[in-house]
Design a protein around this motif. Structure first.
Motif, PDB file in Angstrom:
ATOM      1  N   LYS A 170       0.748  -1.285   0.031  1.00  0.00           N
ATOM      2  CA  LYS A 170       0.051   0.059  -0.028  1.00  0.00           C
ATOM      3  C   LYS A 170       0.808   1.220   0.044  1.00  0.00           C
ATOM      4  CE  LYS A 170      -2.672  -2.622   3.314  1.00  0.00           C
ATOM      5  NZ  LYS A 170      -3.207  -2.727   4.666  1.00  0.00           N
ATOM      6  N   THR A 171       0.262   2.403  -0.221  1.00  0.00           N
ATOM      7  CA  THR A 171       0.855   3.601  -0.171  1.00  0.00           C
ATOM      8  C   THR A 171       0.204   4.339   0.876  1.00  0.00           C
ATOM      9  OG1 THR A 171       1.118   3.952  -2.335  1.00  0.00           O
ATOM     10  CG2 THR A 171       0.903   5.967  -1.237  1.00  0.00           C
ATOM     11  N   ASP A 199       3.609  -3.311   5.467  1.00  0.00           N
ATOM     12  CA  ASP A 199       2.338  -3.400   4.563  1.00  0.00           C
ATOM     13  C   ASP A 199       2.643  -2.329   3.559  1.00  0.00           C
ATOM     14  OD1 ASP A 199       1.418  -5.150   6.304  1.00  0.00           O
ATOM     15  OD2 ASP A 199       0.249  -3.856   7.161  1.00  0.00           O
ATOM     16  N   PHE A 200       3.575  -1.629   3.594  1.00  0.00           N
ATOM     17  CA  PHE A 200       3.786  -0.242   2.597  1.00  0.00           C
ATOM     18  C   PHE A 200       4.984  -0.242   1.829  1.00  0.00           C
ATOM     19  CE2 PHE A 200       0.851   0.647   5.913  1.00  0.00           C
ATOM     20  CZ  PHE A 200      -0.164   1.593   5.572  1.00  0.00           C
ATOM     21  N   ASP A 201       4.871   0.355   0.485  1.00  0.00           N
ATOM     22  CA  ASP A 201       5.976   0.389  -0.222  1.00  0.00           C
ATOM     23  C   ASP A 201       6.422   1.976  -0.524  1.00  0.00           C
ATOM     24  OD1 ASP A 201       4.136   1.187  -2.160  1.00  0.00           O
ATOM     25  OD2 ASP A 201       4.210  -0.451  -3.357  1.00  0.00           O
ATOM     26  N   SER A 202       5.346   2.753   0.187  1.00  0.00           N
ATOM     27  CA  SER A 202       5.501   4.450  -0.102  1.00  0.00           C
ATOM     28  C   SER A 202       5.014   5.084   0.765  1.00  0.00           C
ATOM     29  CB  SER A 202       5.146   4.585  -1.910  1.00  0.00           C
ATOM     30  OG  SER A 202       3.839   3.848  -2.071  1.00  0.00           O
ATOM     31  N   LEU A 203       5.545   6.449   0.767  1.00  0.00           N
ATOM     32  CA  LEU A 203       4.542   7.386   1.749  1.00  0.00           C
ATOM     33  C   LEU A 203       4.610   8.671   0.972  1.00  0.00           C
ATOM     34  CD1 LEU A 203       3.871   8.670   4.569  1.00  0.00           C
ATOM     35  CD2 LEU A 203       6.424   9.182   5.174  1.00  0.00           C
ATOM     36  N   LEU A 204       3.517   9.419   0.946  1.00  0.00           N
ATOM     37  CA  LEU A 204       3.426  10.596   0.284  1.00  0.00           C
ATOM     38  C   LEU A 204       3.075  11.518   1.495  1.00  0.00           C
ATOM     39  CD1 LEU A 204       0.895  10.067  -2.779  1.00  0.00           C
ATOM     40  CD2 LEU A 204       3.475   9.804  -2.411  1.00  0.00           C
ATOM     41  N   LEU A 205       3.881  12.914   1.241  1.00  0.00           N
ATOM     42  CA  LEU A 205       4.081  13.823   2.386  1.00  0.00           C
ATOM     43  C   LEU A 205       3.611  15.110   1.539  1.00  0.00           C
ATOM     44  CD1 LEU A 205       7.209  12.958   4.368  1.00  0.00           C
ATOM     45  CD2 LEU A 205       4.703  12.682   4.944  1.00  0.00           C
ATOM     46  N   THR A 206       2.493  15.909   1.768  1.00  0.00           N
ATOM     47  CA  THR A 206       2.129  16.966   1.051  1.00  0.00           C
ATOM     48  C   THR A 206       2.590  18.131   1.772  1.00  0.00           C
ATOM     49  OG1 THR A 206       0.467  18.167  -0.046  1.00  0.00           O
ATOM     50  CG2 THR A 206      -0.303  17.114   2.128  1.00  0.00           C
ATOM     51  N   GLY A 207       2.622  19.405   1.313  1.00  0.00           N
ATOM     52  CA  GLY A 207       2.856  20.528   1.727  1.00  0.00           C
ATOM     53  C   GLY A 207       1.671  21.212   2.808  1.00  0.00           C
ATOM     54  N   ALA A 208       1.738  22.392   3.354  1.00  0.00           N
ATOM     55  CA  ALA A 208       0.820  22.846   4.267  1.00  0.00           C
ATOM     56  C   ALA A 208       1.096  24.390   4.262  1.00  0.00           C
ATOM     57  CB  ALA A 208       0.768  22.244   5.501  1.00  0.00           C
ATOM     58  N   PHE A 249       7.137   8.279  13.047  1.00  0.00           N
ATOM     59  CA  PHE A 249       6.392   7.818  11.804  1.00  0.00           C
ATOM     60  C   PHE A 249       7.052   7.918  10.470  1.00  0.00           C
ATOM     61  CE2 PHE A 249       3.424   8.775   8.504  1.00  0.00           C
ATOM     62  CZ  PHE A 249       2.463   7.487   8.381  1.00  0.00           C
ATOM     63  N   ILE A 250       7.629   8.883  10.152  1.00  0.00           N
ATOM     64  CA  ILE A 250       8.295   9.145   8.828  1.00  0.00           C
ATOM     65  C   ILE A 250       9.464   8.542   8.882  1.00  0.00           C
ATOM     66  CG2 ILE A 250       9.147  10.981   7.307  1.00  0.00           C
ATOM     67  CD1 ILE A 250       7.004  12.869   8.393  1.00  0.00           C
ATOM     68  N   ALA A 251      10.167   8.346   9.888  1.00  0.00           N
ATOM     69  CA  ALA A 251      11.420   7.721   9.961  1.00  0.00           C
ATOM     70  C   ALA A 251      11.281   6.247   9.908  1.00  0.00           C
ATOM     71  CB  ALA A 251      12.055   8.225  11.539  1.00  0.00           C
ATOM     72  N   LYS A 252      10.402   5.530  10.185  1.00  0.00           N
ATOM     73  CA  LYS A 252      10.077   4.248   9.800  1.00  0.00           C
ATOM     74  C   LYS A 252      10.106   3.926   8.062  1.00  0.00           C
ATOM     75  CE  LYS A 252       7.431   3.394  13.929  1.00  0.00           C
ATOM     76  NZ  LYS A 252       6.000   3.247  14.483  1.00  0.00           N
ATOM     77  N   PHE A 253       9.670   4.850   7.395  1.00  0.00           N
ATOM     78  CA  PHE A 253       9.336   4.859   6.006  1.00  0.00           C
ATOM     79  C   PHE A 253      11.073   4.883   5.695  1.00  0.00           C
ATOM     80  CE2 PHE A 253       5.239   5.512   6.811  1.00  0.00           C
ATOM     81  CZ  PHE A 253       4.666   4.485   5.782  1.00  0.00           C
ATOM     82  N   VAL A 254      11.834   6.038   6.234  1.00  0.00           N
ATOM     83  CA  VAL A 254      13.151   5.922   6.092  1.00  0.00           C
ATOM     84  C   VAL A 254      13.986   4.656   6.316  1.00  0.00           C
ATOM     85  CG1 VAL A 254      15.228   7.685   6.403  1.00  0.00           C
ATOM     86  CG2 VAL A 254      13.162   8.688   6.238  1.00  0.00           C
ATOM     87  N   GLU A 255      13.947   4.350   7.450  1.00  0.00           N
ATOM     88  CA  GLU A 255      14.656   3.332   7.731  1.00  0.00           C
ATOM     89  C   GLU A 255      14.406   1.998   7.013  1.00  0.00           C
ATOM     90  OE1 GLU A 255      13.709   3.059  11.958  1.00  0.00           O
ATOM     91  OE2 GLU A 255      14.584   4.870  12.233  1.00  0.00           O
ATOM     92  N   LEU A 259       9.851   4.111  -0.812  1.00  0.00           N
ATOM     93  CA  LEU A 259       9.751   5.395  -1.495  1.00  0.00           C
ATOM     94  C   LEU A 259       9.236   6.415  -0.727  1.00  0.00           C
ATOM     95  CD1 LEU A 259      10.079   6.560  -4.335  1.00  0.00           C
ATOM     96  CD2 LEU A 259       7.919   5.819  -5.137  1.00  0.00           C
ATOM     97  N   ILE A 260       9.738   7.645  -0.749  1.00  0.00           N
ATOM     98  CA  ILE A 260       9.038   8.731  -0.162  1.00  0.00           C
ATOM     99  C   ILE A 260       8.920   9.862  -0.935  1.00  0.00           C
ATOM    100  CG2 ILE A 260       9.267  10.574   1.853  1.00  0.00           C
ATOM    101  CD1 ILE A 260      10.826   8.353   3.274  1.00  0.00           C
ATOM    102  N   GLY A 261       7.680  10.361  -1.349  1.00  0.00           N
ATOM    103  CA  GLY A 261       7.625  11.557  -1.968  1.00  0.00           C
ATOM    104  C   GLY A 261       7.090  12.857  -1.422  1.00  0.00           C
ATOM    105  N   ALA A 262       7.913  14.076  -1.381  1.00  0.00           N
ATOM    106  CA  ALA A 262       7.782  15.079  -0.436  1.00  0.00           C
ATOM    107  C   ALA A 262       7.459  16.303  -1.435  1.00  0.00           C
ATOM    108  CB  ALA A 262       8.623  15.077   0.547  1.00  0.00           C
ATOM    109  N   ILE A 263       6.487  16.953  -1.181  1.00  0.00           N
ATOM    110  CA  ILE A 263       6.210  18.210  -2.060  1.00  0.00           C
ATOM    111  C   ILE A 263       6.243  19.442  -1.213  1.00  0.00           C
ATOM    112  CG2 ILE A 263       3.924  17.658  -2.378  1.00  0.00           C
ATOM    113  CD1 ILE A 263       4.135  18.594  -5.398  1.00  0.00           C
ATOM    114  N   SER A 264       6.551  20.455  -1.869  1.00  0.00           N
ATOM    115  CA  SER A 264       6.160  21.749  -1.411  1.00  0.00           C
ATOM    116  C   SER A 264       7.069  22.011  -0.140  1.00  0.00           C
ATOM    117  CB  SER A 264       4.993  22.011  -1.024  1.00  0.00           C
ATOM    118  OG  SER A 264       4.468  23.492  -0.472  1.00  0.00           O
TER     119      SER A 264
END
Length: 191
Positions: free
Chosen positions: A3-4, A62-71, A86-92, A96-101
């Motif tokens: 999942k993403t 359960d995940f292959d990716s994380l999306l982070l949007t701006g604010a 939470f984010i560090a778990k995806f890094v470790e 795939l991490i998509g981060a925008i803005s």
């Protein structure tokens, strides 16, 4: 299929996610929305949105990716140790991490972007005020340089991280889809 994950937080920007979410939907890829709480959140655009799961409930396997949007105001989330964990778990897990803005700020705070090229919708001078050094930001393409076309592709990929500024949301989404091996429909997104 893994999942993403999408992290939702106060004043998060929805338009930056639209193409990525549509592409994931077209590929029948499950998307799970996480938040610090399950209370409704007011997006930057004024819509009320609601996470499905607490960030503490994450099973990164359960995940292959994380999306982070701006604010429009990411400060509280960026400074929250639980959000960073939470984010560090995806890094470790090297997901795939998509981060925008402004969202690359989460990765910058975790030290993940050192010596890596990245784009961020802010100028360096504002990040110096937050305690980041020139060395931390040496490979950053900020808002002004992005507007001047310094990155014609409108996104940068460094290992498992894809970053962009707000106006590159279509190209950023396509890069994420390509990296995930999803079918791409560039004409659907005017690319």
């Amino acid at each position: 299929m893994k999942k993403t994950a999408v992290f939702l937080y106060d004043t998060c920007c929805l338009f930056e996610l639209t193409v990525a979410l549509e592409m994931l939907s077209m590929a029948n890829k499950e998307v799970v929305y996480f938040g610090k709480s399950l209370e409704p959140i007011r997006s930057e655009e004024g819509m009320l949105i609601k996470p499905d799961h607490f960030i503490q409930d994450l099973n990164v396997d359960d995940f292959d990716s994380l999306l982070l949007t701006g604010a429009s105001d990411a400060k509280e989330a960026v400074e929250d140790p639980e959000v960073l964990e939470f984010i560090a778990k995806f890094v470790e897990a090297k997901r795939l991490i998509g981060a925008i803005s402004i969202a690359p700020m989460f990765l910058l705070k975790l030290g993940v972007l050192k010596r890596k090229p990245f784009m961020m919708g802010v100028e360096k001078m504002h990040l110096y005020e937050e305690g980041f050094s020139e060395k931390d930001l040496e490979h950053m393409v900020g808002w002004k340089d992005a507007c001047e076309g310094k990155v014609p592709e409108k996104f940068l990929k460094s290992e498992n991280i894809i970053t962009s500024v707000a106006f590159g949301f279509r190209q950023w989404a396509t890069a994420i889809g390509k990296e995930l091996g999803l079918p791409l429909y560039p004409k659907s997104f005017d690319l």
